[in-house]
Design an enzyme around this catalytic site. Structure first.
Site, short mmCIF file in Angstrom:
data_model
loop_
_atom_site.label_atom_id
_atom_site.label_comp_id
_atom_site.label_asym_id
_atom_site.label_seq_id
_atom_site.Cartn_x
_atom_site.Cartn_y
_atom_site.Cartn_z
CD GLU A 1 87.68 16.78 94.54
OE1 GLU A 1 87.89 15.71 95.15
OE2 GLU A 1 86.57 17.12 94.12
CE LYS B 1 86.89 14.84 91.55
NZ LYS B 1 86.34 13.52 91.85
P1 13P Z 1 80.93 15.76 91.99
O1 13P Z 1 81.26 15.33 90.58
O2 13P Z 1 79.55 15.38 92.43
O3 13P Z 1 81.27 17.18 92.26
O4 13P Z 1 81.88 14.91 92.94
C1 13P Z 1 83.22 14.77 92.63
C2 13P Z 1 83.99 14.49 93.84
O5 13P Z 1 84.72 13.54 93.92
C3 13P Z 1 83.89 15.42 94.98
O6 13P Z 1 84.91 15.17 95.86
#
Ligand code: 13P
Length: 341
Positions: free
Chosen positions: A177, A219
């Site tokens: 991510e 992600k």
């Molecule tokens: P949000 O969907 O609130 O951005 O959070 C996703 C997430 O896992 C952040 O690390």
């Protein structure tokens, strides 16, 4: 590494009509979210809140996995089952956030660096034993005056890639991510350019660490203007910019892309995902969700820490899942928001 198993898990996590819930807020983050809606912080409320979400009837239809915070792995529902067990009984795969959050980037304090590589190897062996089958590591990139720097992008890409390699060695599917933040007044073009830079660096690092693309998930943020930007973007524009940026950077061997919601509006996050699937359904990867705020805001606000509100809160949660489940196939429409869950 059992690549076949990693590929199967990754595929199941992005199976049609389903997506992920991120319920891995650290103590500080969930404390802030609770405070904003008047819920008292503390372990019991965190446990009860997550029990409320995970025991919602029928979530397995729309949810393939949930990302947990370490504390939740050991917590139990009122009937004595562990919370990961509750998820497994719903047909939902438990996963675990393994990074140790961010610190200011040394010598560039307006940027952030994600910690957590020390001891990761040992921790992963334990997480695997508690039933986790995938993991998450979040890097944060800020757009601003002269930032992000190459140093920040490179350091975070390296850490993400090392984390992903450790994951695969322990048969956990890495969710990689790199989040370009919504904060600021930058344009959608700025977000595109930065996201492209960050994803190039990330996949270069993943390649150099021998990470198997077929056994991981990405992600990312969607390509959107900053929240203070003068010109906001339409749904179709966001869908086009996001898919185009991903086509230029993400190998086709990656089975799925699970977006974060990142502070977008709750229905905005659904509509944008829907537009991507309706116009670009033939893209090489599944386009799915891994939302925290965009799935949790309505139920959290209704729950308020009161047992009497559980049923209503669960309805709201189920409804958001159903809407995003429809967005997975491009069949969501605004009118569906009015339907009972
Ligand atoms: P949000 O969907 O609130 O951005 O959070 C996703 C997430 O896992 C952040 O690390």
């Amino acid at each position: 590494m059992n690549l076949r198993m990693l590929e199967e898990t990754a595929k199941e996590l992005v199976s049609p009509g389903r997506g992920l819930l991120a319920a891995d807020e650290s103590f500080g983050t969930i404390g802030k979210r609770f405070e904003a809606v008047g819920i008292e912080a503390g372990e019991e409320n965190r446990r009860a809140y997550r029990e409320m979400l995970f025991t919602t009837e029928g979530i397995g239809e729309y949810l393939s996995g949930v990302i947990l915070f370490e504390e939740t792995l050991e917590q139990r529902a009122s009937d004595g089952r562990t919370l990961p067990r509750v998820l497994l009984d719903q047909g939902v795969i438990p996963g675990i956030k393994v990074d140790k959050s961010t610190v200011p980037m040394p010598l560039s304090p307006d940027e952030k660096f994600t910690r957590g590589l020390d001891g990761l190897d040992e921790r992963m062996a334990e997480y695997r034993e508690t039933g986790a089958r995938f993991a998450k590591w979040r890097a944060v990139i800020t757009i601003g005056n002269g930032i992000p720097t190459e140093g920040c992008i490179e350091a975070n890409a390296r850490s993400l890639a090392l984390y992903a390699a450790f994951c695969q060695e322990h048969d956990l599917v890495p969710i990689v991510e790199p989040e370009v933040l919504i904060d600021g007044d930058h344009s959608i073009e700025d977000c595109y350019e930065t996201t492209e830079r960050v994803l190039h660096a990330t996949f270069q690092a993943l390649y150099e660490q021998n990470v198997e693309y077929s056994g991981m998930l990405l992600k990312p943020n969607m390509v959107i203007p900053g929240k203070e930007a003068k010109r906001q973007a339409g749904v179709e524009e966001v869908a086009r910019a996001t898919v185009e940026c991903l086509l230029r950077t993400v190998p086709a061997a990656v089975p799925g892309i699970v977006f974060l919601s990142g502070g977008q509006g709750v229905t905005q996050a659904t509509a944008r995902l829907n537009a991507m699937n309706s116009a670009y359904g033939d893209s090489p990867w599944e386009l799915s969700f891994s939302y925290a705020r965009a799935l949790q805001e309505p139920p959290m606000e209704i729950w308020k820490g009161q047992t009497g509100n559980v049923e209503e809160a669960q309805k709201a949660f189920h409804h958001r899942l159903k809407m995003n489940g429809a967005a997975r196939s491009g069949t969501y429409s605004e009118e569906m928001e009015g339907e009972a869950a």
